[in-house]
Design an enzyme around this catalytic site. Sequence first.
Site, PDB file in Angstrom:
ATOM      1  N   ARG A  66       0.795  -1.218   0.000  1.00 40.35           N
ATOM      2  CA  ARG A  66       0.000   0.000   0.000  1.00 40.35           C
ATOM      3  C   ARG A  66       0.830   1.271   0.000  1.00 40.35           C
ATOM      4  O   ARG A  66       0.523   2.225  -0.718  1.00 40.35           O
ATOM      5  CB  ARG A  66      -0.905  -0.019   1.242  1.00 40.35           C
ATOM      6  CG  ARG A  66      -1.818   1.179   1.380  1.00 40.35           C
ATOM      7  CD  ARG A  66      -2.422   1.203   2.775  1.00 40.35           C
ATOM      8  NE  ARG A  66      -1.369   1.355   3.770  1.00 40.35           N
ATOM      9  CZ  ARG A  66      -1.230   0.594   4.851  1.00 40.35           C
ATOM     10  NH1 ARG A  66      -2.094  -0.356   5.099  1.00 40.35           N
ATOM     11  NH2 ARG A  66      -0.229   0.792   5.691  1.00 40.35           N
TER      12      ARG A  66
ATOM     13  N   SER B 143      -6.828   2.059  13.377  1.00 37.97           N
ATOM     14  CA  SER B 143      -5.550   1.358  13.233  1.00 37.97           C
ATOM     15  C   SER B 143      -5.016   1.574  11.826  1.00 37.97           C
ATOM     16  O   SER B 143      -5.693   2.108  10.960  1.00 37.97           O
ATOM     17  CB  SER B 143      -5.725  -0.126  13.539  1.00 37.97           C
ATOM     18  OG  SER B 143      -6.730  -0.684  12.732  1.00 37.97           O
ATOM     19  N   CYS B 144      -3.785   1.158  11.617  1.00 38.53           N
ATOM     20  CA  CYS B 144      -3.090   1.320  10.352  1.00 38.53           C
ATOM     21  C   CYS B 144      -3.991   0.883   9.187  1.00 38.53           C
ATOM     22  O   CYS B 144      -4.587  -0.175   9.276  1.00 38.53           O
ATOM     23  CB  CYS B 144      -1.820   0.475  10.381  1.00 38.53           C
ATOM     24  SG  CYS B 144      -0.746   0.703   8.990  1.00 38.53           S
ATOM     25  N   PRO B 145      -4.125   1.614   8.105  1.00 41.86           N
ATOM     26  CA  PRO B 145      -3.425   2.843   7.738  1.00 41.86           C
ATOM     27  C   PRO B 145      -4.210   4.114   7.996  1.00 41.86           C
ATOM     28  O   PRO B 145      -3.768   5.192   7.580  1.00 41.86           O
ATOM     29  CB  PRO B 145      -3.290   2.665   6.229  1.00 41.86           C
ATOM     30  CG  PRO B 145      -4.581   2.023   5.841  1.00 41.86           C
ATOM     31  CD  PRO B 145      -4.958   1.135   7.000  1.00 41.86           C
TER      32      PRO B 145
END
Lengths: 396, 81
Positions: free
Chosen positions: A246, B18-20
């Site tokens: 990503r 949480s990520c992202p």
Amino acid sequence: MAEVRFWSFIVQEFKHGYKLAFETTWPVWLVGVLLAILSLLIFLWWYTWGIIGGIGNWGDWIYYLLGIYDSAPEKTIFENGMSVSNLGLVAGAMASAMFSKQFRINFAPKLEYVKGLTGGVLMGSGAALAAGCNVGGFYCALGMFDLSGVVMMLGLAAGAYLGLLYLLWEMENLPSASDSGRNSSSRRSWEPVKPYLGLVLFILIILIFLLSSQAGSTQTGGLLFFGFLIGLIMHRGRFCFANAFREPFMTGDGKMMRGVLISLMVYVMGSAVIKWGYIQPPEAGVYHAFWLGSLIGGLVFGFGMILAGGCGSGTLWRVGEGHVKLWMAMAGMIISYSPSLAFLKNYDLTKWLSYHGVFMPNIFSWPISLSLFYLFCPFLILILFWNEKTEKFVLF
Amino acid sequence: MNVEEIQSDKFLDARGLSCPMPMLKTKKKLRDMISGEILEVWGTDPGSKNDIPDFCKKNNHEFFGYVDHEDGYTKYYIKTG
């Protein structure tokens, strides 16, 4: 007097080492190298490492116990190799999160749970199409010289790209209620206890390993231990394939993908020695869906992992760190992988998707297969640096 | 400098995410800000402690630092470049 100095020195150095190991994040490339070494050890100890097979075993049991499947799975969750290493992985990540005091039950806004579950379901069915998740179908497939890994890599990159497009759309169009009130009630009083809980968990894993060895299943016990180490190192470096695919599109940061590529370069070198030397059969771990299944599966899995915020391995270590969203993602994978695979097999679609790998040395010979890795990985690493500088592939 | 005394111009609550998502929202917020303005981000994801400083360094934003709040979240202070 000298003895006192000795102990105070030891204590001081221990504290320093502990801080270095558990309060700083490990460099991604280091975790990549360690991951390759552990994957190779698992390959020598047992067979090719994987994750989704264990998830499938859990799903099989749930559907059997609900009365939907007629027959019970062959192995229990404590006998199936991948299931055991998965359990170890979650435990290892949890221990690491305890040591670093990062463990916390992390509640998220409702939309995040929906995304976690949906992402998990997509990852489960994607892994069924590709005959492996990011670990089995991409990382280990390449490590085992299965050309399907290259195809899945393309699929994963495309899926991650589309997933990021969705996230951008979501930020513009969906309200993001920050429903985090519940988190703030987390009591800090048990913070100092966490490292000791991590230690208890570590000792417990060692004990189970020893006990299972006494009971005659040393191999399975070892997988628990290897899984534990993988969970620990992945958590220490926050090593994540979703991030790797990503970030080049999101911030341009190619660090994680470079870590994956460095890891692969170590992995293939070791695997070539093991396979070429007939320590394990040359075509071990070469069974993925070349090429249609790997491409479509990679695409679906890639999209799912961006929604969920974690790949197969990344989901498991975040489960150990306490993210409720990733618990949903794991549940999604469990409920979707097993029936998806059953469906594909039932309707003979596995043939159409071509469930057979392509063993690279059969086409290119060993020296050229290895050289290809050592040409392409550094080349991709350079491309990633270039993208970091120019942001050519960055979406926004 | 005590970072908590910084007066921020914009604020982003990324707690629970949480990520992202924290990084993505931070990037978007910073894009809409004028150079020199200060953004304060609240977050709970441990990964942000690496991601946000790395991102700032790469994009010429000035990262002032972070403070762990006693309620379990972390405050980050960024000056747009």
